[in-house]
Design an enzyme around this catalytic site. Structure first.
Site, mmCIF file in Angstrom:
data_model
loop_
_atom_site.group_PDB
_atom_site.id
_atom_site.type_symbol
_atom_site.label_atom_id
_atom_site.label_comp_id
_atom_site.label_asym_id
_atom_site.label_seq_id
_atom_site.Cartn_x
_atom_site.Cartn_y
_atom_site.Cartn_z
ATOM 1 N N CYS A 90 0.805 -1.223 0.000
ATOM 2 C CA CYS A 90 0.000 0.000 0.000
ATOM 3 C C CYS A 90 0.839 1.274 0.000
ATOM 4 O O CYS A 90 0.323 2.348 -0.308
ATOM 5 C CB CYS A 90 -0.943 0.019 1.205
ATOM 6 S SG CYS A 90 -2.181 -1.283 1.179
ATOM 7 N N HIS A 357 -9.035 3.345 -2.354
ATOM 8 C CA HIS A 357 -7.592 3.143 -2.180
ATOM 9 C C HIS A 357 -7.046 2.320 -3.348
ATOM 10 O O HIS A 357 -6.976 1.094 -3.272
ATOM 11 C CB HIS A 357 -7.378 2.436 -0.838
ATOM 12 C CG HIS A 357 -5.990 2.000 -0.532
ATOM 13 N ND1 HIS A 357 -4.851 2.579 -1.071
ATOM 14 C CD2 HIS A 357 -5.540 1.009 0.291
ATOM 15 C CE1 HIS A 357 -3.778 1.973 -0.583
ATOM 16 N NE2 HIS A 357 -4.163 1.013 0.230
ATOM 17 N N CYS A 387 -0.129 3.007 6.307
ATOM 18 C CA CYS A 387 0.235 1.692 6.837
ATOM 19 C C CYS A 387 0.497 0.772 5.649
ATOM 20 O O CYS A 387 0.021 1.022 4.537
ATOM 21 C CB CYS A 387 -0.874 1.140 7.723
ATOM 22 S SG CYS A 387 -2.461 0.895 6.879
ATOM 23 N N GLY A 389 1.227 -3.513 4.380
ATOM 24 C CA GLY A 389 1.193 -4.935 4.677
ATOM 25 C C GLY A 389 2.532 -5.454 5.168
ATOM 26 O O GLY A 389 3.594 -4.954 4.796
#
Length: 401
Positions: A90, A357, A387, A389
């Site tokens: 991300c 997103h 944040c 993964g």
């Protein structure tokens, strides 16, 4: 050497399903849209751009094969521009921006493009194999759980109720709807068009201005069955034995939307900007990445931002605006607690809960969004963070010039 932002654009975000407006648009054409816009609206000689760095998480099928260079070719850029595609989950879009800035700051590149793309309707999450999250040995040894379980674990540990999370989600939709209504995104959002120049999508597709806490209360928790029936709750409790039971509070309405989209930022040093006849809009103050405990996974924005602030010699109170990716409502809420930041400084024009997103593109979208808002409000400094993964976090601080 300073690295400056000269322009930032993005496409609208389309619903990332077969019935979404951008489903029939290939990822390379999403990216071509923003490549073309950067060139055309700046009357840019593309031979001045040395490289392009593009984030893309699900590098699969037509979205694979170094889409950064492919899009440059599709947009008719000079043959001299290079391209590379990266994946930091991300955080990919912001990682692309940070790497581009680092190239410029080191003196090795004069002008460069950075951004991201993700067609989640055509390439669903997991279609690339998702190596880290599909290896049973790693999953069991490190007690990795799906991100939704991690989000619910944080909410349980921190004492957030479902109503707390839903109230945050409602604010995201209301703020995004207000921003579109007032034209605050118009400067940077580039409509996606077909080959006949007809507009396919001009605005973010998933905003629901009429969202209420009452309407969200009707939605079923998204990760309860996964946690209880598939056994991931017990894995989380093994890592965090102080939690007797994981409460399941996140659902489709207070988590980030699955969408398609692309983003691009033009970055360069002072001399390259002058040669191109461009005026810098902002400069990079600092950036940072960090790893955190991988079961809880989503708490990286706080420590990554603290690291970037320390590197810049700043405090959280020195930052005028924050953009925190709304992967799940608990992520920005935890961030605000970690850094003692008020909600009226965070995601002031909504976030991924309302607008979605697009994994590889989001980080660069956040940079453009907060730069536009700094200019609109005549403020100076902003911080973007996501944040990531596997238990990572990433943050970037910019300052207007």
């Amino acid at each position: 050497m300073e690295a400056y932002i000269y322009d930032a654009v993005r496409t609208p975000r389309g619903k990332g399903k077969p019935d979404g407006s951008l489903y029939n648009v290939k990822a390379v054409n999403l990216l071509k849209t923003v490549y073309s816009a950067i060139r055309d609206r700046n009357d840019l000689d593309t031979s001045l751009i040395e490289d392009s760095i593009i984030g893309c998480v699900t590098q699969h099928g037509e979205q694979s094969g170094d889409i950064a260079k492919t899009a440059a070719l599709a947009a008719g850029y000079s043959d001299s521009i290079a391209g590379v595609t990266l994946n930091r989950f991300c955080g990919s879009g912001l990682e692309a921006v940070n790497q581009a800035a680092a190239y410029v700051m080191s003196g090795q590149v004069s002008m460069i493009l950075a951004g991201g793309v993700e067609s989640m309707s055509r390439h669903p999450m997991g279609s690339d194999g998702m190596g880290l999250f599909s290896d049973p040995d790693i999953l069991s040894r490190r007690k990795l759980v799906p991100q939704g379980i991690s989000a619910d674990l944080i909410a349980t540990l921190d004492g957030y109720s479902r109503e707390d999370l839903d109230q945050f989600a409602v604010a995201s939709h209301q703020r995004a709807a207000r921003a579109w209504e007032n034209g605050w995104f118009n400067q940077s959002v580039i409509p996606v068009k077909d080959h006949n120049d007809n507009v396919i999508l001009a605005q973010d597709e998933t905003i629901r201005a009429n969202t209420t806490v009452e309407s969200l209360a009707k939605l079923r928790p998204s990760f309860e069955i996964m946690g209880t029936k598939a056994g991931f709750d017990s894995v989380a409790v093994q890592a965090y034995p102080e939690v007797e039971t994981v409460g399941h509070f996140h659902h489709a309405g207070n988590s980030s939307g699955i969408v398609d989209g692309a983003s691009l930022i033009l970055i360069g040093n002072k001399e390259a900007g002058e040669q191109a006849g461009l005026k810098p809009r902002a400069r990079f103050r600092s950036f940072a990445v960090i790893g955190t405990e991988p079961t809880i996974m989503l708490v990286g924005p706080g420590p990554a931002s603290a690291k970037a602030l320390k590197r810049a010699g700043m405090k959280a109170s020195d930052i005028d605006l924050f953009e925190v990716n709304e992967a799940f409502a608990v992520v920005p809420m935890r961030f605000m607690t970690d850094l003692n930041v008020p909600h009226d400084k965070v995601n002031v024009n909504g976030g991924a809960i309302a607008m979605g997103h697009p994994l590889g593109a989001t980080g660069a979208i956040l940079i453009g969004t907060m730069l536009d808002e700094l200019e609109r409000r005549d403020l100076n400094t902003a911080l973007a963070t996501l944040c990531i993964g596997g238990g990572m976090g990433i943050a970037t601080i910019i300052e207007r010039v």
